[in-house]
Design a protein around this motif. Structure first.
Motif, PDB file in Angstrom:
ATOM      1  N   LEU A 154       0.846  -1.173   0.000  1.00 38.18           N
ATOM      2  CA  LEU A 154       0.000   0.000   0.000  1.00 38.18           C
ATOM      3  C   LEU A 154       0.895   1.241   0.000  1.00 38.18           C
ATOM      4  N   PHE A 155       0.641   2.150  -0.934  1.00 43.50           N
ATOM      5  CA  PHE A 155       1.440   3.362  -1.091  1.00 43.50           C
ATOM      6  C   PHE A 155       0.591   4.594  -0.785  1.00 43.50           C
ATOM      7  N   LEU A 156       1.274   5.707  -0.538  1.00 44.68           N
ATOM      8  CA  LEU A 156       0.602   6.996  -0.390  1.00 44.68           C
ATOM      9  C   LEU A 156       1.612   8.116  -0.547  1.00 44.68           C
ATOM     10  N   GLU A 157       1.097   9.310  -0.757  1.00 41.32           N
ATOM     11  CA  GLU A 157       1.901  10.528  -0.782  1.00 41.32           C
ATOM     12  C   GLU A 157       1.355  11.434   0.301  1.00 41.32           C
ATOM     13  N   VAL A 158       2.234  12.109   1.001  1.00 40.83           N
ATOM     14  CA  VAL A 158       1.824  13.023   2.062  1.00 40.83           C
ATOM     15  C   VAL A 158       2.712  14.267   1.976  1.00 40.83           C
ATOM     16  N   ARG A 159       2.121  15.399   2.292  1.00 39.12           N
ATOM     17  CA  ARG A 159       2.892  16.644   2.272  1.00 39.12           C
ATOM     18  C   ARG A 159       4.059  16.567   3.257  1.00 39.12           C
ATOM     19  N   GLU A 160       5.202  17.021   2.821  1.00 34.76           N
ATOM     20  CA  GLU A 160       6.406  16.986   3.648  1.00 34.76           C
ATOM     21  C   GLU A 160       6.204  17.733   4.971  1.00 34.76           C
ATOM     22  N   GLY A 161       5.407  18.762   4.957  1.00 32.60           N
ATOM     23  CA  GLY A 161       5.168  19.539   6.160  1.00 32.60           C
ATOM     24  C   GLY A 161       4.089  18.984   7.075  1.00 32.60           C
ATOM     25  N   ASN A 162       3.421  17.925   6.666  1.00 33.22           N
ATOM     26  CA  ASN A 162       2.347  17.345   7.471  1.00 33.22           C
ATOM     27  C   ASN A 162       2.933  16.285   8.410  1.00 33.22           C
ATOM     28  N   ILE A 163       3.669  16.759   9.386  1.00 32.64           N
ATOM     29  CA  ILE A 163       4.392  15.875  10.317  1.00 32.64           C
ATOM     30  C   ILE A 163       3.434  14.965  11.079  1.00 32.64           C
ATOM     31  N   LYS A 164       2.298  15.499  11.484  1.00 38.87           N
ATOM     32  CA  LYS A 164       1.325  14.693  12.232  1.00 38.87           C
ATOM     33  C   LYS A 164       0.871  13.487  11.397  1.00 38.87           C
ATOM     34  N   ALA A 165       0.575  13.719  10.117  1.00 35.99           N
ATOM     35  CA  ALA A 165       0.155  12.621   9.241  1.00 35.99           C
ATOM     36  C   ALA A 165       1.299  11.631   9.016  1.00 35.99           C
ATOM     37  N   ILE A 166       2.501  12.134   8.815  1.00 33.35           N
ATOM     38  CA  ILE A 166       3.651  11.246   8.598  1.00 33.35           C
ATOM     39  C   ILE A 166       3.842  10.338   9.808  1.00 33.35           C
ATOM     40  N   LYS A 167       3.771  10.890  10.997  1.00 32.30           N
ATOM     41  CA  LYS A 167       3.920  10.083  12.218  1.00 32.30           C
ATOM     42  C   LYS A 167       2.778   9.074  12.350  1.00 32.30           C
ATOM     43  N   PHE A 168       1.565   9.460  11.968  1.00 39.62           N
ATOM     44  CA  PHE A 168       0.419   8.553  11.975  1.00 39.62           C
ATOM     45  C   PHE A 168       0.683   7.361  11.054  1.00 39.62           C
ATOM     46  N   ASN A 213       6.710   3.235   5.650  1.00 38.17           N
ATOM     47  CA  ASN A 213       8.072   3.744   5.642  1.00 38.17           C
ATOM     48  C   ASN A 213       8.242   4.701   4.473  1.00 38.17           C
ATOM     49  N   GLN A 214       9.093   5.708   4.658  1.00 34.60           N
ATOM     50  CA  GLN A 214       9.378   6.630   3.572  1.00 34.60           C
ATOM     51  C   GLN A 214      10.219   5.916   2.522  1.00 34.60           C
ATOM     52  N   VAL A 215       9.824   6.062   1.261  1.00 39.94           N
ATOM     53  CA  VAL A 215      10.559   5.401   0.183  1.00 39.94           C
ATOM     54  C   VAL A 215      11.007   6.383  -0.900  1.00 39.94           C
ATOM     55  N   GLY A 216      10.659   7.646  -0.755  1.00 44.86           N
ATOM     56  CA  GLY A 216      11.084   8.626  -1.747  1.00 44.86           C
ATOM     57  C   GLY A 216      10.411   9.967  -1.539  1.00 44.86           C
ATOM     58  N   LYS A 217      10.736  10.883  -2.462  1.00 45.07           N
ATOM     59  CA  LYS A 217      10.152  12.229  -2.433  1.00 45.07           C
ATOM     60  C   LYS A 217       9.814  12.648  -3.857  1.00 45.07           C
ATOM     61  N   ARG A 218       8.831  13.516  -3.968  1.00 46.45           N
ATOM     62  CA  ARG A 218       8.499  14.161  -5.243  1.00 46.45           C
ATOM     63  C   ARG A 218       8.564  15.666  -4.991  1.00 46.45           C
ATOM     64  N   TYR A 251       2.926  19.237  -5.076  1.00 44.84           N
ATOM     65  CA  TYR A 251       1.619  19.864  -4.863  1.00 44.84           C
ATOM     66  C   TYR A 251       1.544  21.207  -5.577  1.00 44.84           C
ATOM     67  N   CYS A 252       0.319  21.654  -5.837  1.00 48.37           N
ATOM     68  CA  CYS A 252       0.120  22.883  -6.622  1.00 48.37           C
ATOM     69  C   CYS A 252       0.757  24.102  -5.967  1.00 48.37           C
ATOM     70  N   ASP A 253       0.987  24.065  -4.680  1.00 48.32           N
ATOM     71  CA  ASP A 253       1.637  25.191  -3.997  1.00 48.32           C
ATOM     72  C   ASP A 253       3.159  25.028  -3.947  1.00 48.32           C
ATOM     73  N   GLY A 254       3.679  23.977  -4.575  1.00 44.87           N
ATOM     74  CA  GLY A 254       5.119  23.759  -4.648  1.00 44.87           C
ATOM     75  C   GLY A 254       5.705  22.896  -3.544  1.00 44.87           C
ATOM     76  N   GLU A 255       4.865  22.447  -2.607  1.00 40.45           N
ATOM     77  CA  GLU A 255       5.384  21.627  -1.511  1.00 40.45           C
ATOM     78  C   GLU A 255       5.770  20.238  -2.019  1.00 40.45           C
ATOM     79  N   THR A 256       6.792  19.672  -1.400  1.00 39.32           N
ATOM     80  CA  THR A 256       7.279  18.333  -1.727  1.00 39.32           C
ATOM     81  C   THR A 256       6.364  17.268  -1.131  1.00 39.32           C
ATOM     82  N   ALA A 257       6.203  16.176  -1.862  1.00 39.60           N
ATOM     83  CA  ALA A 257       5.448  15.022  -1.371  1.00 39.60           C
ATOM     84  C   ALA A 257       6.422  13.957  -0.883  1.00 39.60           C
TER      85      ALA A 257
END
Length: 142
Positions: free
Chosen positions: A98-112, A119-124, A128-134
Motif C-alpha cells: 500500500l502506497f501513499l503521498e503526504v505533504r512533507e510539512g504534514n508531520i502529524k500525518a507522517i507520524k500517523f 516507511n518513507q521510500v522517496g520524495k516528489r 503539490y500545486c503550492d510547490g510543496e514536496t510530497a
C-alpha cells in the motif's frame, strides 16, 4: 464500516464531495471524479454513524499495488482510531503493498502513517500545486 462499489447512494457521494472540499480545498475530488472512481478500480471505505459520514478512505487499484488517494476524518471524530481502522479494514481485504503521498510539512500525518507501519521510500519535489514536496510512503505486505 462498508465499501461503496456503486453510485446509487447519491447522499453518500454528495457527502464525500462536500467533505473533500472542506478538507482538501483546491486538491478536492469533484463529485464526478468520485463517481468515476467508484465505477473504476478504486475503493471507497466509509465510517458513518447513520446520520453523517465520520471518515472515508479512497484507495486506487493500480494492478499490482494499491495507493491511498485520500483519507479524512471529521474533526470531532479524530484521535479515536477511525483513520487507523479504515486502513486496517482495507489491509484485511487486500494483501498487496500500500502506497501513499503526504505533504512533507504534514508531520502529524507522517507520524500517523509510520505508527501503522508505513516507511518513507522517496520524495516528489514540488509535487503539490503550492510547490510543496510530497513524501512517498509504502506499507510493505510481501
Amino acid at each position: 464500516m462498508y465499501i461503496i462499489k456503486d453510485i446509487e447512494n447519491k447522499e453518500i457521494i454528495d457527502g464525500i464531495a462536500k467533505l473533500e472540499i472542506e478538507f482538501f480545498k483546491k486538491e478536492a475530488y469533484s463529485k464526478e471524479s468520485l463517481e468515476e472512481m467508484i465505477l473504476s478500480d478504486s475503493y471507497i471505505l466509509i465510517v458513518d454513524n447513520f446520520e453523517k459520514i465520520n471518515g472515508y478512505l479512497l484507495v486506487h487499484d493500480s494492478f499490482d499495488v494499491f495507493e491511498i488517494m485520500k483519507i479524512a476524518v471529521i474533526g470531532k471524530s479524530r484521535e479515536k482510531g477511525i483513520g487507523k481502522d479504515l486502513i486496517n479494514y482495507f489491509l484485511n481485504i487486500k494483501k498487496e503493498n500500500l502506497f501513499l503521498e503526504v505533504r512533507e510539512g504534514n508531520i502529524k500525518a507522517i507520524k500517523f502513517y509510520e505508527k501503522i507501519g508505513f516507511n518513507q521510500v522517496g520524495k516528489r519535489k514540488k509535487y503539490y500545486c503550492d510547490g510543496e514536496t510530497a513524501i512517498l510512503m509504502m506499507l510493505e505486505r510481501n
